[in-house]
Each structure stands twice: as C-alpha cells, then as structure tokens.
Design a protein around this motif. Sequence first.
Motif, short mmCIF file in Angstrom:
data_model
loop_
_atom_site.label_atom_id
_atom_site.label_comp_id
_atom_site.label_asym_id
_atom_site.label_seq_id
_atom_site.Cartn_x
_atom_site.Cartn_y
_atom_site.Cartn_z
N TYR A 1 -10.47 14.40 14.11
CA TYR A 1 -9.13 14.51 14.70
C TYR A 1 -8.62 13.15 15.19
CZ TYR A 1 -10.37 19.45 14.63
OH TYR A 1 -10.76 20.71 14.24
N ARG A 2 -9.27 12.08 14.74
CA ARG A 2 -8.87 10.74 15.17
C ARG A 2 -8.17 9.96 14.06
NH1 ARG A 2 -12.39 7.25 15.92
NH2 ARG A 2 -11.28 6.03 17.49
N GLY A 3 -7.75 10.63 13.00
CA GLY A 3 -7.05 9.96 11.92
C GLY A 3 -7.95 9.49 10.79
N MET A 4 -9.26 9.73 10.89
CA MET A 4 -10.15 9.38 9.79
C MET A 4 -9.88 10.28 8.60
SD MET A 4 -12.24 6.82 10.44
CE MET A 4 -13.44 7.09 9.15
N LYS A 5 -9.85 9.69 7.43
CA LYS A 5 -9.59 10.45 6.20
C LYS A 5 -10.89 10.63 5.44
CE LYS A 5 -5.80 9.43 3.98
NZ LYS A 5 -4.76 8.66 3.27
N PHE A 6 -11.57 11.75 5.71
CA PHE A 6 -12.82 12.07 5.03
C PHE A 6 -12.51 12.78 3.72
CE2 PHE A 6 -14.01 12.19 9.62
CZ PHE A 6 -14.88 11.11 9.60
N VAL A 7 -13.04 12.26 2.63
CA VAL A 7 -12.79 12.82 1.30
C VAL A 7 -13.96 13.68 0.83
CG1 VAL A 7 -12.31 12.24 -1.11
CG2 VAL A 7 -11.31 10.87 0.72
N HIS A 8 -15.17 13.29 1.20
CA HIS A 8 -16.35 14.02 0.71
C HIS A 8 -17.50 13.86 1.69
CE1 HIS A 8 -19.65 15.37 -1.89
NE2 HIS A 8 -20.26 14.24 -1.58
N CYS A 9 -18.26 14.93 1.85
CA CYS A 9 -19.51 14.89 2.61
C CYS A 9 -20.28 16.16 2.29
CB CYS A 9 -19.25 14.79 4.11
SG CYS A 9 -20.76 14.68 5.10
N GLY A 10 -21.57 16.05 2.20
CA GLY A 10 -22.41 17.25 2.05
C GLY A 10 -22.88 17.52 0.64
N VAL A 11 -24.02 18.21 0.58
CA VAL A 11 -24.63 18.65 -0.68
C VAL A 11 -24.58 20.17 -0.70
CG1 VAL A 11 -26.79 18.80 -1.97
CG2 VAL A 11 -26.11 16.64 -0.92
N ILE A 12 -24.17 20.76 -1.82
CA ILE A 12 -24.10 22.22 -1.92
C ILE A 12 -25.52 22.79 -1.89
CG2 ILE A 12 -23.35 24.20 -3.28
CD1 ILE A 12 -21.26 22.42 -4.56
N MET A 13 -25.79 23.66 -0.93
CA MET A 13 -27.12 24.27 -0.80
C MET A 13 -27.14 25.70 -1.35
SD MET A 13 -30.12 23.36 0.43
CE MET A 13 -30.05 22.29 1.86
N GLU B 1 -9.06 17.56 3.50
CA GLU B 1 -10.33 18.25 3.33
C GLU B 1 -10.79 18.72 4.71
OE1 GLU B 1 -12.33 19.19 1.00
OE2 GLU B 1 -11.80 18.14 -0.83
N TYR B 2 -11.34 19.92 4.76
CA TYR B 2 -11.82 20.47 6.02
C TYR B 2 -13.35 20.46 6.01
CZ TYR B 2 -7.04 22.10 6.63
OH TYR B 2 -5.67 22.16 6.77
N PHE B 3 -13.94 20.05 7.13
CA PHE B 3 -15.39 20.04 7.27
C PHE B 3 -15.73 20.71 8.60
CE2 PHE B 3 -14.09 16.37 4.79
CZ PHE B 3 -14.92 16.45 3.68
N GLU B 4 -16.18 21.95 8.54
CA GLU B 4 -16.48 22.72 9.75
C GLU B 4 -17.96 23.11 9.74
OE1 GLU B 4 -14.45 23.15 12.20
OE2 GLU B 4 -12.70 22.27 11.21
N TYR B 5 -18.68 22.72 10.78
CA TYR B 5 -20.11 23.02 10.88
C TYR B 5 -20.33 24.38 11.55
CZ TYR B 5 -21.35 18.38 9.29
OH TYR B 5 -21.50 17.25 8.51
N PRO C 1 0.82 -1.20 0.00
CA PRO C 1 0.00 0.00 0.00
C PRO C 1 0.85 1.25 0.00
CG PRO C 1 -0.76 -1.58 1.65
CD PRO C 1 0.56 -2.08 1.13
N LYS C 2 0.38 2.26 -0.75
CA LYS C 2 1.11 3.53 -0.80
C LYS C 2 0.94 4.26 0.54
CE LYS C 2 0.47 4.17 -5.76
NZ LYS C 2 -0.11 5.03 -6.81
N PRO C 3 1.93 5.07 0.92
CA PRO C 3 1.79 5.83 2.16
C PRO C 3 0.60 6.76 2.08
CG PRO C 3 3.64 6.64 0.86
CD PRO C 3 3.19 5.36 0.22
N GLU C 4 -0.04 7.00 3.21
CA GLU C 4 -1.22 7.84 3.23
C GLU C 4 -0.86 9.27 2.85
OE1 GLU C 4 -3.28 7.47 6.89
OE2 GLU C 4 -3.93 5.42 6.45
N GLN C 5 -1.79 9.94 2.13
CA GLN C 5 -1.54 11.27 1.61
C GLN C 5 -2.41 12.31 2.31
OE1 GLN C 5 -1.55 11.25 -2.77
NE2 GLN C 5 -1.78 9.05 -2.67
N GLN C 6 -2.65 12.10 3.61
CA GLN C 6 -3.58 12.97 4.33
C GLN C 6 -3.14 14.43 4.28
OE1 GLN C 6 -6.41 12.29 5.53
NE2 GLN C 6 -6.90 14.10 6.73
N SER C 7 -1.85 14.70 4.40
CA SER C 7 -1.40 16.08 4.49
C SER C 7 -1.66 16.85 3.21
CB SER C 7 0.10 16.11 4.82
OG SER C 7 0.83 15.42 3.82
#
Length: 791
Positions: free
Chosen positions: A583-595, A524-528, A514-520
Amino acid sequence: MWSTLATDLPNSFRFTGTKSDALAVREIFKNRYIPAITAMKFEGQPVEPPKPVKAFPDELVWDMKTDKKIVRRHAPFADFQKFLVTEAASGNISRQEVVSMIPPHFLDVKPGMVVLDMCAAPGSKTAQLAEMIHGDEEERVKKAASGESPNTGDGGDYSDDGRSTGLLIANDTDYKRAGMLVHQVKRLNFPNLIVTQHDASIYPSIELPSAQGEKKQHLKFDRILCDVPCSGDGTARKNPGVWSKWTPKDGLGLNNLQLRILFRGLHMLKKGGRLVYSTCSMNPIENEAVIAAAVEASGGTSKVKIVDCSHLLPELKRKPGLTKWKVMDTSFDTGSKETTAHLFSSWDNFVQAHFKNEQSESTRNFSNKIVPGCFPPTAESEEGRIPLENCLRVYPHMQDTGGFFVAVLEKVGDIKVAQIRSSSNEADLKQARAALENATPSEFESNDKANGEVPTREQSPLKRKLDNDEDDDTAKRSKTDDAPAEPVVSAVEELPSKPAPNGSDTRSAPSGKPKPEQQSQNKEYFEYLSADNSDVTRILDFFGISDRFPRDRFMVKNSEGLLLNKLYYTSALAKSIINQNKYRGMKFVHCGVIMFVAHKVNKDRDLPAPWRLQNEGIRILEPWASKRIVHCTSKATLYKLLIEMFPILPKDGAHKIGEVGDQLMKLDIGCVFLQIEQTEGEDGFPFRMVLPLWRHPGSANLMVDKDDRKAMLLRLFNEKNPEIINHVADQAKAKAAKEAAKEEEEEHEQTKEATEEATEEAVEAVEAVDENDDADGDVKMEQGDAIDVDA
C-alpha cells in the motif's frame, strides 16, 4: 576486431548450475549429441561440435561456431536444436550470449543474500542470480528434513531448515518487458523472487517491518546488478542494424540516465556490499565516464572503490578499462545547415570552443549533452585518483564474442544524498563562462588543435545533417556509409530517435519520456493466508506435511484473500516485504511459486483434499511429506505414464502401470508424490525426480503437460517425435464421432422418409392423370395445362 564483427556470433547456452537434473542433462548432451555431430563431415572436413567455453567453470557454458549452411543440411543439428528448445522450456538450459553471463559471476552472490537486479528484463542474468541465491538448496533441505544439519560451511544462512533466507528483486521500468521477465524466471520455480516495475533511476525505498514507535527501517541490498540501458554497439554481430545507425555521439544522450541509475543503486547498497555495473557497449561515455562520475558524486574512492577483478574468471580474456578518451561532438550551423565534427579531450576544451563561438556571434550550435562528467577524471594526487583500469572490457575478437563492459564497485563508506546534475549542460556552461570572462583570444587559438575541430565540411568525405534536437534522453541514430576510423562530418536525412534493436539480452534505451504508470490496469493482488487457515491445514494434513514446514507463507492472488483456484508459496522475507509495501506505491508484478491448484470433481463426490500438487512447487514440499508417496522403480513404468495419459486403473482386474499401479490401488482418490530415485544401470534413472500424479476412480494420470512429457521422453528415452496417447480425449472424440454418426443416420432416415412421401405423392398424381384418359388414349387437357415432356 573489424574482421570479427563481420562474422556471425556463435550460438551459446548455459546449463543451470544449481539443479542436479540439469547437470545430468549436461551429461546426456555430451554423450548423445556431441558424438553424433563430431562424426559428421562437410565437404570432406570434420564438423566442429559445440564446445565448453573455457572462461566459465564446470563446463556449464557452451557455444557452437558451426556455419549456418552446415546446420541447415544435417539431421544431427536438427536433433540438437530440438534438445535445446525442450530443455530451455524445462529450465535446465538458458540460451544466453556468453558476455552477458559475466556480470552475475563478478557479483559473488551467496545463498542468503538480498540482491537487486535494477534493469532485469529479459531475465537471463536474473536467472543466474536466482540460482546463486538458492545454491544447492534441495540437498540442504533434504538433510534438514531427515534430521541432519543443513550447514555446508560456505557461509550461507541456512537457519530456515536449509532453505535460502535470501531474496532476489528483479525490476524493469516497462510493464511488457517485466512480463517477459516473469515468463523467463517462472520456469525456474524460485519462491525467493519478487518482480517489480519501476523506473530504476528513482527506485523506491523498500520499507521493513518495525515495532510501533521505532524508527522506520529500509531494505539495503548485499548485491546489486546494474545492467543499464545502452546504445548496444557491442551487439552489432547479432544486431547488424545497430552498427548501420551507430554514431560516436550515441552515448551522450544516455550518459545521464545511466549515471542516475548507478547512483541510485549505490544509495540502496549496504556498506560493504558489491555492485556490478555493465553495458553491452564499448563507448567510454557510457562506461568509464559513468563510473568516474558516480564515484566522484559519492565522495570519491574513500566511499566507493572500484574492485580489481582480474582474479575472477581467470580464463576470461579481457582488457583494462580506459583512463583516457575523447568526446565527439558535431556542431550544427543553423544558417548554412553545415555540420562540423569535433573531438574534445577535456571539458575546458569544450568550454573554450563554446566561448569562442559565442564571441564570433556564430549561429553554430553544440550539443547540450556534453557535461564535465563525460571526460576522463583528473586528480591532483595519486590518493584521489580513480583507478578506472580496474574496470574490464571484452572485445569481440578476443574470444569470438560480443562486446561488453563490466565494473565492480564496493561501497566502503556511507554516501550522502547528492543531487545528480541535469542532463543539460546549461548550468555547467554558465559557471565555466564566468571563469573565462578575462581570457584572451590567443588562449583559444592555442587550443584549436587539441579540440580536434574539422573546420569545413568540404574537408570531410562523409556528410550528414545533424539532428539538432538534443532534448531527448535517447541516443540519436543516423544511417552512415562505411565510416572511417576518425569521426568526420556526414549528412543524411533527420531520423526520429529509436532505441537499439533488442536482442536476446540487449539493453536498449527507452524512447522519449517515461510512460505514465499503469498500476490501475495492471494491478496484481498478493494476499497471504493465516497460518491456521482451515483449508491449508486440511490440504497439508492430507499429504502428511510435517509441522516444521512453514504454514504462514501461502498466498492467493485476489483482493478478497480467498482460496479459489491457485495456492502460492513464497519465502518469509518476500512475504514481509510485500505485506509492508503493497500500500506504499510499490508495483509488484510477480511473486510466489504455485504449490496447489484446485481439482474440479463431480459435485456428488466429496474428496478430503480436491487439490492437485504442481510441478512448480512439488520439490519444495516433498521432503516434508509422509503420506501419499508412490515409488517408481522401472523406466518401463515411467515410459508408460509419460506416453499414455489416463492409463486404466480398474477397481477389479489387471492394470498396465506396474509397481505404480499396485501402490495406487491401495490409496484413496487424490494426488500423490511420485518419487523416482537416481539409480545406476541401463534401466536406471540418471537423476532424482518428483512428479505429481492424480489417482482417479478408474485411472491414473501424471500431472505433467504435453510439452513437458515430450521433453522428458526426449531426455530419458530419446523419443524425438512421440505420439502422446490420451484416453480421455480419444473417448471424447469417439463419443463425438458416435453422436455425429447417429445424427447423420437420423438425418438420413428423415431424408428417406421425405423421399418416400414425395414418391407416393408422385404416384398418386400419375394415377389421377390415368383416370382422366379418353378411351382412345388421349389425355383430356384443361385450359392452361402444360405438359413437361422430360418429366
């Protein structure tokens, strides 16, 4: 089966089953395109039109078996192709192989369930699952907003004012493939969806919020789809390169990875939950062997049950899972460079062959990927037997499809955390060797026939060098000639490990480690935003959105949490999971619908809400709106708004956008909901629509991009190549052309002035010469002067 594999795979597609407009599009397709194709003839014979696939309900799945040479020569097929492309981009159609549509049906997903798709890219199955989670949500929310009960009696949880409380998490280990996945699912506009990027075999536990001092809780899933990487031999009809490189050993390098992914899925499954394991391979090493090993590792059938799914999709032609098979290996002699093919019917046979080879001090090497779990399971009693026949196999010749394997598993008991064996058989062989120390040579000789060993390379019609580097987890592929039915020795040059060619929905094995993770670099930022955010409040008040609509689910995608350009909306559970795990290491790529999207306006103009409604989220918001609503009742008006961008809406004087213009004249500048109700008759609309429209000071504009406009013009008006009129662009072009003409005129004037100056200078020079003429007409010459006769 061989005859079928030699033919082209039919083209297949699926109508989105939960969207009312998609079902209306299906009727347009049946009434407009099917008759045109049916009326055609080729070489005196009628052409076979697309037909619904009987295995699936409600005529949602269709395929077309027409020969390519017919398709290329006739215009109705070109029209049909344009229709498929535009509707696929609009989300009403998914172009997908028939067999890949099977697993989501067997998951039996209901609205409100929490579902995980472990190996989701490119996303066609993910789209099916998302549709199932939402169900007929639009109708339920509409009822709730009008004061009716949204409950439909199907067992779903509609306590959130008719909205689905469920969630779909779609995962892929590769960042680029996860990007493909996002592109596929974004067109469906589902707020109950999260895309992650993790190795499925070690997918992280998702933490749920808990009160201070309470034990931490982790998310368990109602349903899990485990469509694992595989050798892909079932896709040979659409990927001929797969078959040219295929060997019976391909599954050995993938078996361990597939088992680890499946076992991780079983751990994350709720007790009583359902998991579907599937591959596009027909190799039992990748299928029944993995299922049996996972059930055994979980504690047997008292913990995990293989569900009999013969009653699901009853029209689907299928075969039961295999209960007996042999494992093929090709041993390699490092001294003579010879290879020998073997067929082993049990782990004991393989161990004995290994042991016999060591006793003879041979330089022959066997695969280190063959482990006990590769062989059919054995049970001392019927009670402990694993019913692999409950799995199902779909072969290409049964209903003109690709090859596929599906197993439905139900978790009936808690599973203890167990260590899945290594991909190497070194430890297993060491244990078996100790048990065979006192065996006699005669015992080995009696097993030679059972081993299926081909003792010499001269006895084999095919020869190939064996790639003896078995340390990689991927299947090794070598070119072959036309292979006989039984595996035999063969020889070609060594090839590096390659994944199977990747088709529209084919799982290919990851190459190497597996390739090294590319989180940095891919963060993606998700702020409510808070429920009382002043900007959100101002926007929602502008459109008269009911207080019942949740105001705490709006999100922005920047680290500062600022409302800058786009405002997204998600479900409550999606918000809870992202906030708890980002902040627990989860790599979220996408979430949400543009309103909403910010609307750029003149700095001198102060608008109450400079934000545009977006097609993606407008249907979610519209049932709760009481302001800024405009009704379109005429197809002619809608046609005008689609074919013409920025039609004029003067302050005084007539406009040309009918009843819509009349209503806009009474409204302030800003965005509106354009409602179009379903109506009967020639001038009626086949389905209900809600579109965003911006009211400018002197014009109006439907906030729909050019491609979507063309799709709607084709769908509703059969406009095949419409020319979209863009007044703003035309004015800009005219202004640019005017400025260019002005510049050209100025340049011409400058050139004219320069020419006149040059002419005057030339005349003055001639006159000076004339003054120096002698009386007899001779020109007085200074020394060194020259005469240009031509001049």
